[in-house]
Write an enzyme that holds these catalytic residues in place. Structure first.
Site, PDB file in Angstrom:
ATOM      1  N   ILE A 210      41.607  40.334  41.382  1.00 25.25           N
ATOM      2  CA  ILE A 210      42.405  39.286  40.738  1.00 25.25           C
ATOM      3  C   ILE A 210      42.792  38.181  41.721  1.00 25.25           C
ATOM      4  CG2 ILE A 210      44.742  40.219  41.124  1.00 25.25           C
ATOM      5  CD1 ILE A 210      45.244  39.738  38.100  1.00 25.25           C
TER       6      ILE A 210
ATOM      7  N   GLY B  54      46.856  47.217  55.314  1.00 23.70           N
ATOM      8  CA  GLY B  54      46.766  46.291  54.194  1.00 23.70           C
ATOM      9  C   GLY B  54      46.596  46.933  52.839  1.00 23.70           C
TER      10      GLY B  54
ATOM     11  N   HIS C 232      39.796  52.363  46.628  1.00 21.22           N
ATOM     12  CA  HIS C 232      38.932  51.250  46.201  1.00 21.22           C
ATOM     13  C   HIS C 232      38.187  50.704  47.400  1.00 21.22           C
ATOM     14  CE1 HIS C 232      42.993  49.779  47.087  1.00 21.22           C
ATOM     15  NE2 HIS C 232      42.431  48.691  47.568  1.00 21.22           N
TER      16      HIS C 232
ATOM     17  N   HIS D 123      36.438  47.395  48.766  1.00 22.93           N
ATOM     18  CA  HIS D 123      36.298  45.950  48.565  1.00 22.93           C
ATOM     19  C   HIS D 123      34.843  45.548  48.847  1.00 22.93           C
ATOM     20  CE1 HIS D 123      40.675  44.781  48.626  1.00 22.93           C
ATOM     21  NE2 HIS D 123      40.780  45.923  49.282  1.00 22.93           N
TER      22      HIS D 123
END
Ligand code: AMP
Length: 119
Positions: free
Chosen positions: A31, A98, A105, A107
């Site tokens: 997002i 981070g 997940h 990236h």
């Protein structure tokens, strides 16, 4: 997990821009992209992160990398024979690294040149 945002995305209770799905993983657009292409490869089963991996999670983690490799090819980001092009795969593990969503997940970041080391 009842309150996990990525579990809700996997269950389609929260909208997302999906690009790939199979029995083990769901892939959707981040997002808040940090590059022209920024996807998240997410296991459908809730796993907190790399910090909580168990032996039985090895299959799905390997599958996440394989799906990323196939996406890299299909989206035109696979490194060519001169090793130009490419994409970055990142697991943030813990808050200091981070991690902000505590559902595993990977990236997939591509579409611009990237520096190293990360900030
Ligand atoms: P991390 O900081 O490594 O835990 O990555 C979490 C990522 O999830 C961030 O890049 C966020 O922009 C992204 N994110 C958070 N909520 C959503 C959402 N509802 N849909 C898509 N991506 C999200």
């Amino acid at each position: 997990m009842e309150d996990c945002i990525f579990c809700k995305i996997v269950r389609k209770e929260i909208p997302s821009r999906g690009v790939y799905e199979d029995e083990l993983v769901y892939v959707f657009h981040d997002i808040n992209p940090v590059a022209p292409t920024h996807l998240l490869v997410v296991p459908k089963r809730h796993i907190v992160g790399v910090q909580s991996l168990e032996p039985e999670d090895r299959e799905v983690v390997g599958h996440m990398f394989y799906v990323a490799r196939k996406l890299g090819e299909e989206l035109g980001y696979a490194p060519n024979e001169e090793l130009a092009g490419g994409y970055r795969l990142v697991f943030n593990v813990g808050k200091d690294a981070g991690q902000s969503v505590f559902h595993l997940h990977l990236h997939f970041i591509a579409g611009r040149t990237m520096g190293w080391p990360p900030g």
